[in-house]
Design an enzyme around this catalytic site. Sequence first.
Site, short mmCIF file in Angstrom:
data_model
loop_
_atom_site.label_atom_id
_atom_site.label_comp_id
_atom_site.label_asym_id
_atom_site.label_seq_id
_atom_site.Cartn_x
_atom_site.Cartn_y
_atom_site.Cartn_z
NE ARG A 167 -42.25 79.53 61.13
CZ ARG A 167 -42.73 80.54 61.59
NH1 ARG A 167 -42.39 81.25 62.85
NH2 ARG A 167 -44.00 81.03 61.16
CB SER A 244 -44.32 79.02 55.35
OG SER A 244 -45.08 80.00 55.90
CD GLU A 340 -41.18 77.27 57.84
OE1 GLU A 340 -42.15 76.29 57.40
OE2 GLU A 340 -41.55 78.55 58.32
N1 EPU Z 1 -48.18 88.45 50.66
C1 EPU Z 1 -48.01 88.56 49.42
N2 EPU Z 1 -48.67 87.66 48.40
C2 EPU Z 1 -49.07 86.22 48.98
C3 EPU Z 1 -49.31 86.19 50.49
C4 EPU Z 1 -48.69 87.17 51.34
O1 EPU Z 1 -47.60 89.46 49.15
O2 EPU Z 1 -49.61 85.56 48.26
C5 EPU Z 1 -47.86 89.53 51.74
C6 EPU Z 1 -48.95 89.85 52.66
O3 EPU Z 1 -49.50 90.93 52.11
C7 EPU Z 1 -48.32 90.29 53.77
C8 EPU Z 1 -46.90 89.37 53.67
O4 EPU Z 1 -46.91 88.88 52.77
O5 EPU Z 1 -47.89 91.72 53.87
C9 EPU Z 1 -47.05 88.26 54.97
O6 EPU Z 1 -48.02 87.44 54.47
P1 EPU Z 1 -48.89 86.49 55.76
O7 EPU Z 1 -49.15 87.40 56.81
O8 EPU Z 1 -49.76 85.66 55.01
O9 EPU Z 1 -47.68 85.75 56.69
P2 EPU Z 1 -46.16 85.11 55.93
O10 EPU Z 1 -45.17 85.96 56.26
O11 EPU Z 1 -46.34 84.76 54.47
C10 EPU Z 1 -45.92 83.81 58.30
C11 EPU Z 1 -45.39 82.34 58.62
C12 EPU Z 1 -46.59 81.49 58.68
C13 EPU Z 1 -47.39 82.04 59.70
C14 EPU Z 1 -48.01 83.53 59.22
C15 EPU Z 1 -48.89 84.25 60.13
C16 EPU Z 1 -43.14 82.12 58.05
C17 EPU Z 1 -42.16 81.63 56.91
N3 EPU Z 1 -44.29 81.83 57.71
O12 EPU Z 1 -46.20 83.69 56.77
O13 EPU Z 1 -46.08 80.39 59.22
O14 EPU Z 1 -48.66 81.30 59.72
O15 EPU Z 1 -46.76 84.47 59.11
O16 EPU Z 1 -48.36 84.67 61.31
O17 EPU Z 1 -42.53 82.76 58.81
C18 EPU Z 1 -45.35 78.36 58.56
O18 EPU Z 1 -44.35 78.64 59.16
O19 EPU Z 1 -45.34 77.22 57.87
C19 EPU Z 1 -46.39 79.14 58.59
C20 EPU Z 1 -47.59 78.96 57.90
#
Ligand code: EPU
Length: 351
Positions: A167, A244, A340
């Site tokens: 990012r 995010s 972010e």
């Molecule tokens: N999780 C929780 N609680 C929640 C949501 C998620 O504990 O409410 C845990 C999930 O169980 C999982 C982990 O957090 O183990 C990761 O969650 P998720 O796969 O939903 O992805 P994220 O890390 O929260 C990132 C990106 C997103 C992207 C998704 C999918 C960043 C800051 N965010 O989110 O990007 O769509 O992965 O690849 O890196 C963005 O940057 O605006 C964005 C939406």
Amino acid sequence: MPTTTDLLSGFSLAASNTLALPSRAALYARITSAKQLTALVDRYALAPRRFVLGSGSNLVLTGDFDGLVLHMAISSRALADEDADAWYVRAGAGENWHDFVQWTLARGWPGLENLALIPGTVGAAPIQNIGAYGLEVAERFHSLSAFDMRTGESVRFDRAACRFDYRDSVFKQEGWHLDGRFVITEVTFRLPKRWQAIADYAELAGDLDARGIARPDARQIANAVIAVRRRKLPDPARFPNAGSFFHNPLVEAVTAERLRAAHPEIKLYPQPDDRVKLAAAWLIEQTGWKGRDLGPVGMYEKQALVLVNHGGATGADVLALTRAVQRDVSEKFGVKLKPEPVFQPSSTASF
Ligand code: EPU
């Protein structure tokens, strides 16, 4: 060439940011061609502040903007080149990202499918190196053209010059995303002909599995990504948001071990460089902020990482929740969450 009538005064940005925050720009210009920028170089030099606005989907407007806003609306899409190994596809900075992804897929040029439905514009994509479901745009990036508002010249950035990271890019590292110095006008993507599916991300694999698809094509991956995103992420039309809201923190291995000892159920994602990525959403959830509000804003009930405006919020409300979440995560885990989105005017927000 723009005339002074192309510059609008006191322009409301409320409909131009997906968090739906109120803000007025002292000076605003809608940019539909790179040539227009040449005529604005002098105004840029005089302005106390400036920034480049795409579709405002990664933006927190903390108040009125006492400066010049350049709203990118350059549109074009074309196959720029083709060789034995790849298609080189070029798009104007103001193109909607998702429409562009759909267009490449319809033309039979796969490669961007994992990034379907990400809000924003083509020009903003490289600035924060958008990524989702196992792919970052850096992996499909070839080069970009940017207009230097200080010199009035157009500059080409190749992949190395962009210094991509998680990012992150040279535009953020040098603070150009805050002062609008380099205005990205068009971006060229390299889409390899030897396409391989990237479908290991647990949620994506699960969705494909549920549809009984063992060897997905690019269209099927895009459809699965769209389905997963629609399930978890709030529709900005109903719940204004900026995706995010915090980066997933990267910590040293020793820190990760310390955290695991104290919180055995913590989610850790080891990286190739020996650092460990933490799930910011999980950290936030553990502090009780998931589905909880502070005034008119809150952390979304289905994805704790997304800050939503329930209606009538201002930049001050968003700043208050940002700081409250940061404070609680820091107290519980000793980890500092970094927001972010871009904050403008940036001088009113420090983290
Ligand atoms: N999780 C929780 N609680 C929640 C949501 C998620 O504990 O409410 C845990 C999930 O169980 C999982 C982990 O957090 O183990 C990761 O969650 P998720 O796969 O939903 O992805 P994220 O890390 O929260 C990132 C990106 C997103 C992207 C998704 C999918 C960043 C800051 N965010 O989110 O990007 O769509 O992965 O690849 O890196 C963005 O940057 O605006 C964005 C939406």
